[in-house]
Design a protein around this motif. Structure first.
Motif, PDB file in Angstrom:
ATOM      1  N   TYR A   1      68.422  41.768  48.809  1.00 23.01           N
ATOM      2  CA  TYR A   1      66.997  41.878  49.117  1.00 23.01           C
ATOM      3  C   TYR A   1      66.564  40.778  50.085  1.00 23.01           C
ATOM      4  N   GLU A   2      66.999  39.548  49.845  1.00 19.28           N
ATOM      5  CA  GLU A   2      66.571  38.433  50.686  1.00 19.28           C
ATOM      6  C   GLU A   2      67.116  38.559  52.100  1.00 19.28           C
ATOM      7  N   LYS A   3      68.331  39.048  52.216  1.00 15.98           N
ATOM      8  CA  LYS A   3      68.916  39.254  53.545  1.00 15.98           C
ATOM      9  C   LYS A   3      68.109  40.290  54.329  1.00 15.98           C
ATOM     10  N   ALA A   4      67.773  41.387  53.659  1.00 12.38           N
ATOM     11  CA  ALA A   4      66.968  42.420  54.311  1.00 12.38           C
ATOM     12  C   ALA A   4      65.566  41.908  54.622  1.00 12.38           C
ATOM     13  N   TYR A   5      65.018  41.107  53.722  1.00 10.20           N
ATOM     14  CA  TYR A   5      63.682  40.547  53.935  1.00 10.20           C
ATOM     15  C   TYR A   5      63.678  39.646  55.167  1.00 10.20           C
ATOM     16  N   GLY A   6      64.710  38.840  55.288  1.00  7.72           N
ATOM     17  CA  GLY A   6      64.790  37.949  56.435  1.00  7.72           C
ATOM     18  C   GLY A   6      64.847  38.700  57.748  1.00  7.72           C
ATOM     19  N   ARG A   7      65.636  39.790  57.783  1.00 10.47           N
ATOM     20  CA  ARG A   7      65.702  40.584  59.017  1.00 10.47           C
ATOM     21  C   ARG A   7      64.344  41.191  59.348  1.00 10.47           C
ATOM     22  N   ALA A   8      63.676  41.711  58.325  1.00 10.36           N
ATOM     23  CA  ALA A   8      62.367  42.328  58.567  1.00 10.36           C
ATOM     24  C   ALA A   8      61.351  41.287  59.013  1.00 10.36           C
ATOM     25  N   GLN A   9      61.376  40.114  58.370  1.00  8.14           N
ATOM     26  CA  GLN A   9      60.437  39.047  58.744  1.00  8.14           C
ATOM     27  C   GLN A   9      60.665  38.613  60.195  1.00  8.14           C
ATOM     28  N   SER A  10      61.918  38.439  60.583  1.00  8.14           N
ATOM     29  CA  SER A  10      62.221  37.923  61.919  1.00  8.14           C
ATOM     30  C   SER A  10      61.896  38.927  63.012  1.00  8.14           C
ATOM     31  N   SER A  11      61.804  40.206  62.645  1.00  9.34           N
ATOM     32  CA  SER A  11      61.444  41.202  63.663  1.00  9.34           C
ATOM     33  C   SER A  11      60.016  41.021  64.152  1.00  9.34           C
ATOM     34  N   GLY A  12      59.192  40.421  63.320  1.00  3.54           N
ATOM     35  CA  GLY A  12      57.806  40.152  63.694  1.00  3.54           C
ATOM     36  C   GLY A  12      56.858  41.297  63.448  1.00  3.54           C
ATOM     37  N   THR A  13      57.381  42.525  63.359  1.00  4.51           N
ATOM     38  CA  THR A  13      56.493  43.692  63.238  1.00  4.51           C
ATOM     39  C   THR A  13      56.890  44.648  62.115  1.00  4.51           C
TER      40      THR A  13
ATOM     41  N   ALA B   1      65.472  46.628  48.259  1.00  6.34           N
ATOM     42  CA  ALA B   1      66.281  46.201  49.396  1.00  6.34           C
ATOM     43  C   ALA B   1      66.551  47.378  50.325  1.00  6.34           C
ATOM     44  N   GLY B   2      66.824  48.552  49.737  1.00  5.17           N
ATOM     45  CA  GLY B   2      67.031  49.738  50.565  1.00  5.17           C
ATOM     46  C   GLY B   2      65.793  50.086  51.376  1.00  5.17           C
ATOM     47  N   GLN B   3      64.624  49.946  50.756  1.00  2.00           N
ATOM     48  CA  GLN B   3      63.387  50.204  51.503  1.00  2.00           C
ATOM     49  C   GLN B   3      63.221  49.205  52.644  1.00  2.00           C
ATOM     50  N   LEU B   4      63.545  47.949  52.403  1.00  2.00           N
ATOM     51  CA  LEU B   4      63.445  46.936  53.460  1.00  2.00           C
ATOM     52  C   LEU B   4      64.409  47.224  54.591  1.00  2.00           C
ATOM     53  N   GLU B   5      65.588  47.653  54.247  1.00  2.00           N
ATOM     54  CA  GLU B   5      66.591  47.940  55.274  1.00  2.00           C
ATOM     55  C   GLU B   5      66.159  49.081  56.179  1.00  2.00           C
ATOM     56  N   GLN B   6      65.351  49.983  55.624  1.00  2.00           N
ATOM     57  CA  GLN B   6      64.810  51.051  56.466  1.00  2.00           C
ATOM     58  C   GLN B   6      63.711  50.538  57.389  1.00  2.00           C
ATOM     59  N   LEU B   7      62.975  49.501  56.950  1.00  2.00           N
ATOM     60  CA  LEU B   7      61.938  48.924  57.808  1.00  2.00           C
ATOM     61  C   LEU B   7      62.552  48.171  58.987  1.00  2.00           C
ATOM     62  N   ALA B   8      63.694  47.523  58.766  1.00  2.00           N
ATOM     63  CA  ALA B   8      64.343  46.732  59.822  1.00  2.00           C
ATOM     64  C   ALA B   8      65.838  46.993  59.761  1.00  2.00           C
ATOM     65  N   PRO B   9      66.292  48.123  60.291  1.00  2.00           N
ATOM     66  CA  PRO B   9      67.710  48.497  60.215  1.00  2.00           C
ATOM     67  C   PRO B   9      68.601  47.432  60.867  1.00  2.00           C
TER      68      PRO B   9
END
Length: 756
Positions: A648-660, A748-756
């Motif tokens: 979850y944290e790994k996916a969260y970090g990717r989504a956060q760093s995307s900015g959008t 985490a799966g939902q986050l991964e869809q937000l920021a593949p």
């Protein structure tokens, strides 16, 4: 309500255990897009400029001007005044009422009838220059709420703090309390545990007194010369068995509305089994001085100028208490700011407004900052701010007797809260010093980030940095090195003693309890001297830590309400639960080793109960060795939670760093899932013998009261040597932790869809 004579959140080494160096606040905010983070920081800056020490002083002067216990005229007046304040700030507000059992005293007698006669005063005298201490007609007398009625005369026995270990020591001394009245000193446990354990050992009455060793002149000058408890000061307080369930004793599990079905008083499980009364050390000294029997162990000696004896006899005491058992109306003041994007996600903030007497420190030092937060949010509303989520501000009534207002409100709104509540943020008393943080470990990262953004009013460091320095100073050896390397302050776990309990431990709503303290020693807790005169002489005299509390909690409310994605973080939760599992494994190992050693000594005739020659060498019965408990389900569950949290944290970090990414439509579904994260850690059947408490990770201890037991079902089964129950509780706790891991996998799966 507070812990053992001081506010629950006075900082200690056990509360803040780890920290890292504070850097400058990052522009990035967890859970926000780049654009929304910039706007959020601007709103937060505007908010933190609003709270004013002058306003806080005025609120405290007004709210603590008269005694305001549940059902009193000034309690109602305060509720209506707070309601008017909320409305003047531009908030939609109303009062919700509940009718609860709140006994008040009709008769109180404590007298020594042998070998001499002494009648206790049971009265706190007014102090010259402290006008509110003289409001005797409005003050509740000194008593313990939810003691049963009783009229008993019996030999007196001194039981130290009156905790289970003290009775084990008495047994080794050959002293029984069966048929006796016990006298216990405050501290060592929550006060309600003392009559509970006394009754379990056959006592027929209980007195609780404040010994000057813990709470009086040995600590410093007494009031009015200094802040400590004077000779005739008495600590009021509830002795209800809140570790079974808090709230109205007659309506467990349901709101105490006018049409609620109520138990008969005789059927209420949380009332004491024996009569109880608190007394001052002025009244206690003649009773203790009349005791004979063995001289107490060294660590049982208090600060009175007498030789402490255990008894029983020759002292005999007459104790009589009788109460008015009528229902009283309590008034919760509820204010609401509707959410603009997610109105069905609620961030709830509370502090209680009732007090045992005038209550300047407890609770007005926490209630005044809550009002300033509400005023600050009202100012933002005028400037165009609209929170994403709904914010609810609550001034609870009836916290002091039994967490009445919060518990009844939670029980009355349980279905709605279970679906909508994001988090509950609590304060109680507040003082001068260091920020204390405790609560759900999914909020550990979040509240650390908030603390890094708040300036300490004395040092001009961040309050996080100041707390870090205190933690380092209190630590030794390897722990000190760990403190310097860990990424966040470890927050404490929550037991009980304030209004977070029904949210966290009954419904599984993530919670935080916050406050400043550690430089505000004093002994006026639950007495007539907890008033404006004392507070403005000896505590946060300039109200700058009241302002800091408003800034801290208000910022946390804003951030939770405005985040695009809820800023929970679960690796700290997984690590913390992992430590708890290791602790219960060690507890079982210790039990096994202790039992083996004791049985070996019994077999070889080597047993000695104590090295103290004044105690008898009474051998205990032989115990069967503790069996092996299979902790594999817990270990496997923690492994699963750790993996899911890391994913979850790994996916969260990717989504956060995307900015959008957090602005995408899928973020709403993710938030819906995250709202339920703490609920996953609950057990539907609740804990053994107290099903009201449902959280698998945090609960007040059955024999500690306020003090937390982590992994409570497992831990207390081992402590009580209930091995079959221990096996069952391991399975239940493992199931809750596994459910949390599964929820995080989905999130985490939902986050991964937000920021593949």
């Amino acid at each position: 309500m507070s812990a053992f004579g001081r506010p629950l959140l006075v900082l200690s080494a056990g509360l803040l255990l780890a920290a890292t160096p504070a850097g400058a606040p990052s522009d990035e905010l967890r859970g926000f897009t780049t654009e929304s983070a910039k706007a959020e920081r601007e709103w937060e800056s505007k908010f933190r400029s609003v709270p004013s020490p002058d306003s806080l002083r005025a609120y405290m002067r007004r709210l603590s001007a008269h005694p305001h216990h549940v059902g009193s005229p000034y309690d109602q007046d305060n509720a209506e005044w707070i309601l008017a304040k909320f409305k003047s700030f531009g908030l939609d507000a109303h009062i919700e009422t509940f009718d609860v059992l709140f006994p008040t005293p009709l008769e109180r007698v404590v007298e020594l009838v042998a070998p001499t006669r002494f009648v206790a005063k049971l009265q706190e005298p007014a102090v010259p220059g402290d006008s509110t201490s003289a409001q005797q007609r409005e003050q509740l007398p000194t008593y313990n709420a939810y003691s049963i009625d009783g009229d008993v005369t019996a030999p007196l026995v001194y039981v130290n703090y009156g905790v289970p270990a003290d009775y084990e020591r008495l047994e080794r001394m050959g002293v029984s309390v069966k048929g006796a009245i016990v006298i216990a000193r405050y501290f060592g446990s929550w006060r309600g545990i003392k009559p509970k354990v006394a009754a379990e050992h056959g006592a027929i009455g209980c007195l609780i007194y404040s010994d000057p060793q813990d709470d009086g002149y040995t600590q410093g000058d007494v009031y009015p010369q200094g802040p400590w408890r004077p000779r005739d000061g008495v600590q009021r307080g509830s002795v209800m068995e809140m570790e079974v369930y808090p709230g109205d004793p007659l309506t467990p599990g349901v709101g105490a509305t006018k049409d609620a079905k109520r138990l008969k008083i005789a059927d209420a499980r949380t009332l004491t089994k024996i009569p109880v009364l608190p007394i001052s050390y002025g009244d206690a000294q003649p009773l203790l001085a009349a005791l004979g029997g063995p001289v107490v162990p060294d660590e049982w000696r208090g600060g009175l100028g007498i030789t402490y004896h255990v008894g029983p006899g020759p002292a005999r005491v007459h104790l009589r208490v009788k109460f008015d058992w009528s229902l009283k109306t309590l008034r919760d003041v509820i204010a609401r700011i509707p959410g603009s994007a997610a109105p069905d996600e609620w961030v709830i903030r509370g502090n209680h407004h009732d007090a045992w007497v005038n209550g300047a420190e407890d609770p007005i030092s926490g209630q005044a900052p809550l009002l300033e937060e509400a005023r600050g949010l009202g100012e933002l509303l005028k400037q165009g701010w609209k929170p994403r989520r709904t914010i609810i501000y609550a001034a609870w009534d009836g916290e002091e007797p039994a967490l009445l207002g919060s518990t009844e409100w939670v029980e009355a709104h349980a279905d709605e809260l279970a679906q909508k509540a994001v988090a509950y943020l609590n304060t109680d008393s507040n003082g001068r010093g260091y920020l204390g943080m405790a609560g759900s470990h999914s909020l550990q990262r979040f509240i650390n980030d908030v603390a890094r953004d708040i300036e300490d009013p004395e040092t001009r460091l961040s309050v996080w940095k100041r707390a870090q320095q205190r933690a380092i100073a209190d630590a030794t050896g390897e722990r000190r090195r760990e403190i310097r390397s860990e990424s966040d302050l470890r927050i404490g776990a929550l037991g009980s003693g304030s209004d977070y309990s029904p949210f966290l431990q009954h419904l599984g709503i993530a919670a935080l309890n916050l406050g400043y303290g550690g430089e505000d020693g004093g002994g006026i807790y639950h007495s007539i001297y907890d008033d404006f005169a004392w507070y403005t002489r000896f505590d946060d005299t300039a109200f700058v830590y009241g302002r800091a509390l408003a800034q801290t909690v208000g910022t946390a409310v804003l951030r939770l309400a405005d985040a695009d994605v809820l800023p929970f973080e679960f690796t700290a939760q997984a690590a913390t639960v992992g430590r708890y599992v290791k602790e219960v494994e060690k507890l079982l190992q210790d039990k096994q080793e202790e039992t083996a050693e004791r049985n070996r000594e019994l077999d070889e005739g080597l047993f000695t109960a104590t090295a103290d020659p004044r105690e008898r060498s009474v051998a205990p019965p032989r115990q069967d060795p503790p069996p092996h408990l299979d902790f594999a389900p817990l270990e496997n569950a923690v492994d699963a939670l750790t993996r899911s949290a890391e994913r979850y944290e790994k996916a969260y970090g990717r989504a956060q760093s995307s900015g959008t990414a957090f602005a995408q439509p899928g973020a709403a579904a993710l938030n819906t899932a995250l709202v339920q994260a703490e609920r996953a850690l609950t057990i539907a059947a609740g804990l053994p013998r107290r099903p009201w408490f449902r959280h698998a990770i945090y609960a007040p201890g059955f024999y500690t009261g306020y003090g937390v037991k982590t992994l409570p079902g497992v831990r207390e089964a081992i402590e009580q040597r209930s091995w079959k129950e221990g096996d069952a509780q391991i399975q239940l706790a493992a199931g809750a932790i596994t459910a949390e891991a599964a929820l995080l996998e989905r999130a985490a799966g939902q986050l991964e869809q937000l920021a593949p």
